[in-house]
Design a protein around this motif. Structure first.
Motif, PDB file in Angstrom:
ATOM      1  N   ALA A 163      -0.519 -62.607   5.105  1.00  0.00           N
ATOM      2  CA  ALA A 163      -1.847 -62.935   5.641  1.00  0.00           C
ATOM      3  C   ALA A 163      -2.590 -63.895   4.754  1.00  0.00           C
ATOM      4  N   GLY A 164      -2.218 -63.995   3.465  1.00  0.00           N
ATOM      5  CA  GLY A 164      -2.867 -64.930   2.562  1.00  0.00           C
ATOM      6  C   GLY A 164      -4.107 -64.377   1.907  1.00  0.00           C
ATOM      7  N   ARG A 165      -4.603 -63.205   2.315  1.00  0.00           N
ATOM      8  CA  ARG A 165      -5.791 -62.592   1.730  1.00  0.00           C
ATOM      9  C   ARG A 165      -5.551 -61.100   1.551  1.00  0.00           C
ATOM     10  N   ASP A 166      -6.463 -60.473   0.822  1.00  0.00           N
ATOM     11  CA  ASP A 166      -6.418 -59.026   0.656  1.00  0.00           C
ATOM     12  C   ASP A 166      -6.946 -58.399   1.942  1.00  0.00           C
ATOM     13  N   LEU A 167      -6.024 -57.967   2.797  1.00  0.00           N
ATOM     14  CA  LEU A 167      -6.427 -57.496   4.122  1.00  0.00           C
ATOM     15  C   LEU A 167      -7.280 -56.237   4.027  1.00  0.00           C
ATOM     16  N   GLY A 168      -6.946 -55.350   3.099  1.00  0.00           N
ATOM     17  CA  GLY A 168      -7.741 -54.126   2.960  1.00  0.00           C
ATOM     18  C   GLY A 168      -9.169 -54.409   2.568  1.00  0.00           C
ATOM     19  N   ALA A 169      -9.343 -55.302   1.577  1.00  0.00           N
ATOM     20  CA  ALA A 169     -10.704 -55.661   1.155  1.00  0.00           C
ATOM     21  C   ALA A 169     -11.454 -56.373   2.268  1.00  0.00           C
ATOM     22  N   ALA A 170     -10.754 -57.234   3.008  1.00  0.00           N
ATOM     23  CA  ALA A 170     -11.417 -57.956   4.100  1.00  0.00           C
ATOM     24  C   ALA A 170     -11.911 -56.997   5.182  1.00  0.00           C
ATOM     25  N   ILE A 171     -11.092 -56.002   5.524  1.00  0.00           N
ATOM     26  CA  ILE A 171     -11.504 -55.037   6.541  1.00  0.00           C
ATOM     27  C   ILE A 171     -12.687 -54.200   6.058  1.00  0.00           C
ATOM     28  N   GLY A 172     -12.626 -53.772   4.802  1.00  0.00           N
ATOM     29  CA  GLY A 172     -13.725 -52.972   4.262  1.00  0.00           C
ATOM     30  C   GLY A 172     -15.038 -53.724   4.231  1.00  0.00           C
ATOM     31  N   VAL A 173     -15.006 -54.984   3.766  1.00  0.00           N
ATOM     32  CA  VAL A 173     -16.235 -55.784   3.724  1.00  0.00           C
ATOM     33  C   VAL A 173     -16.748 -56.054   5.137  1.00  0.00           C
ATOM     34  N   GLY A 174     -15.822 -56.341   6.070  1.00  0.00           N
ATOM     35  CA  GLY A 174     -16.245 -56.593   7.450  1.00  0.00           C
ATOM     36  C   GLY A 174     -16.912 -55.389   8.085  1.00  0.00           C
ATOM     37  N   VAL A 175     -16.353 -54.214   7.850  1.00  0.00           N
ATOM     38  CA  VAL A 175     -16.954 -52.997   8.415  1.00  0.00           C
ATOM     39  C   VAL A 175     -18.333 -52.746   7.817  1.00  0.00           C
ATOM     40  N   GLY A 176     -18.471 -52.964   6.508  1.00  0.00           N
ATOM     41  CA  GLY A 176     -19.778 -52.769   5.864  1.00  0.00           C
ATOM     42  C   GLY A 176     -20.829 -53.720   6.390  1.00  0.00           C
ATOM     43  N   LEU A 177     -20.468 -55.011   6.518  1.00  0.00           N
ATOM     44  CA  LEU A 177     -21.434 -55.973   7.055  1.00  0.00           C
ATOM     45  C   LEU A 177     -21.791 -55.651   8.501  1.00  0.00           C
TER      46      LEU A 177
END
Length: 431
Positions: A163-177
């Motif tokens: 995916a080229g990114r930290d998928l877990g961190a991306a999902i967590g930040v997206g859910v928080g926002l």
């Protein structure tokens, strides 16, 4: 010639008791050959002259064609060796190595005819000529030959897609926002306007910082930040007219603020400042305009859902089935299959949102809305990718783990906001 060929003193070669002389008829030691044998020795035959060997064409053995007598040189010499009678029996000598004459010509090693040839060790020059000659073409051909594989090697496993990114961190930040946005959107509208203003100011800071770092463009941040926040508030309070007036005042403030510095690069800096004011706060103001309607929160939620679903569909389909590049010079990771996924997902989500969230909305309107959102979100993503490629960076910032910066999340939202606002006004009115 050996030293013994000069003769020997009387009595030399007698091996008996010292009180007795050599017996009658005994063979003296003397020279290796008898005197009468030397007188009767045949003269050395004349070797015929050989043609000169061309330079560089000498064979491996330079004396291969030299002529020599076929028989023994002396009458008492045999091919297997030379025998001499002595009082104690025959004496054997080892066979002499054949001596060759160098062909006559311009060779620097030529000796006069009739001179005795001594055994010589091969010179470096001779050794060099004994090495097989290889032409440059043959050497190049041999160097290009690849070694044959010793055994069949198994085919390498295809690389796994990443995916080229930290998928877990991306999902967590997206859910928080998403939680913060939804809570502020449905509880207190003013709080959501504050969230938009903060996102605009942070986005302007990221954009102007990258412009100065990578291009040396100094767009004035202070008037941009103040004018951008005022633009969002004016759009929510005064509508479209307030947004346009705030945009004009912000551009004027940029021109005046830059006058306090030297004139070098003035036009470049103010142009970048006006572009930043339009690109970030002015486009974000359309989200505030959607919020002014009676069903404003539902309209904003539809706008956010369609944009996120479009990006998610493009990512999922492109990552799994993407083979054909969409715009390789701008964004090599985007594929045509991903664009099809974005359109499909966005149209399905648009039909559902217009049918169940928007008052007086119809599912077919949602299909058109989803198609427009997929197109505008893709163009916005490509536009920001163009800016980042021109600046030579991958992300605008590092504030959001797994996402990059705020501008890396606003790239598809900003150009989609005026499209959704306009279509909703056309389909169901301003509210």
């Amino acid at each position: 010639m050996n030293d013994s060929s000069w003769g020997a003193p009387t009595g030399a070669g007698y091996w008996g008791p010292p009180d007795q002389g050599p017996s009658q008829g005994a063979s003296p030691a003397g020279p290796a050959y008898e005197q009468h044998a030397v007188e009767e020795t045949r003269p050395m035959p004349i070797v015929p002259e050989m043609p000169d060997v061309p330079a560089g064409g000498r064979d491996q053995d330079d004396d291969r064609g030299a002529a020599r007598p076929s028989g023994p040189l002396f009458r008492d010499e045999s091919p297997g060796g030379t025998q001499h009678e002595s009082p104690h029996g025959p004496r054997h000598e080892q066979p002499r190595a054949p001596q060759h004459e160098q062909p006559r010509g311009n060779s620097p090693y030529e000796q006069p005819r009739g001179a005795q040839h001594e055994p010589q060790h091969p010179t470096p020059h001779q050794t060099q000529h004994q090495t097989p000659y290889v032409t440059p073409h043959e050497a190049q051909h041999e160097s290009r030959q690849e070694p044959m594989p010793s055994a069949a090697q198994p085919a390498p496993a295809p690389p796994k897609k990443s995916a080229g990114r930290d998928l877990g961190a991306a999902i967590g930040v997206g859910v928080g926002l998403g939680a913060v946005i939804v809570a502020s959107l449905f509880i207190v509208k003013a709080v959501f306007i504050g969230v938009i203003a903060v996102a605009v100011v942070v986005g302007l800071w990221e954009l102007t910082s990258r412009l100065e770092e990578r291009k040396g463009i100094k767009a004035p941040l202070v008037p941009l930040a103040i004018g951008g926040a005022a633009m969002v508030v004016a759009g929510y309070v005064r509508g479209t007219e307030g947004a346009w007036v705030a945009m004009a005042l912000t551009a004027l403030a940029v021109l005046v603020w830059r006058m306090t510095e030297p004139p070098e690069g003035y036009l470049r800096d103010v142009t970048a400042g006006v572009f930043a004011a339009f690109y970030v706060p002015f486009l974000a103001t359309f989200v505030a305009l959607m919020l002014t309607a009676d069903d404003g929160p539902q309209r904003v939620l539809t706008f956010l859902l369609l944009t996120v679903v479009s990006d998610t569909g493009a990512y999922a389909i492109g990552w799994r089935f993407g083979k054909h590049k969409l715009a390789p010079r701008i964004s090599p990771g985007k594929t045509r299959e991903g664009l099809v996924g974005a359109v499909t997902f966005a149209m399905a989500a648009g039909a559902l949102c217009m049918q169940f969230l928007i008052d007086d909305g119809a599912w077919w309107q949602g299909l058109l809305l989803g198609l427009a959102v997929a197109a505008s979100a893709t163009l916005g993503d490509l536009g920001e990718s163009m800016i980042k490629r021109d600046l030579g960076i991958k992300d605008m910032g590092t504030l959001l783990p797994g996402h990059g910066g705020i501008m890396d999340r606003l790239d598809s939202l900003l150009p989609t906001a005026p499209v959704v606002w306009l279509l909703l006004v056309i389909f169901v009115g301003a509210g």
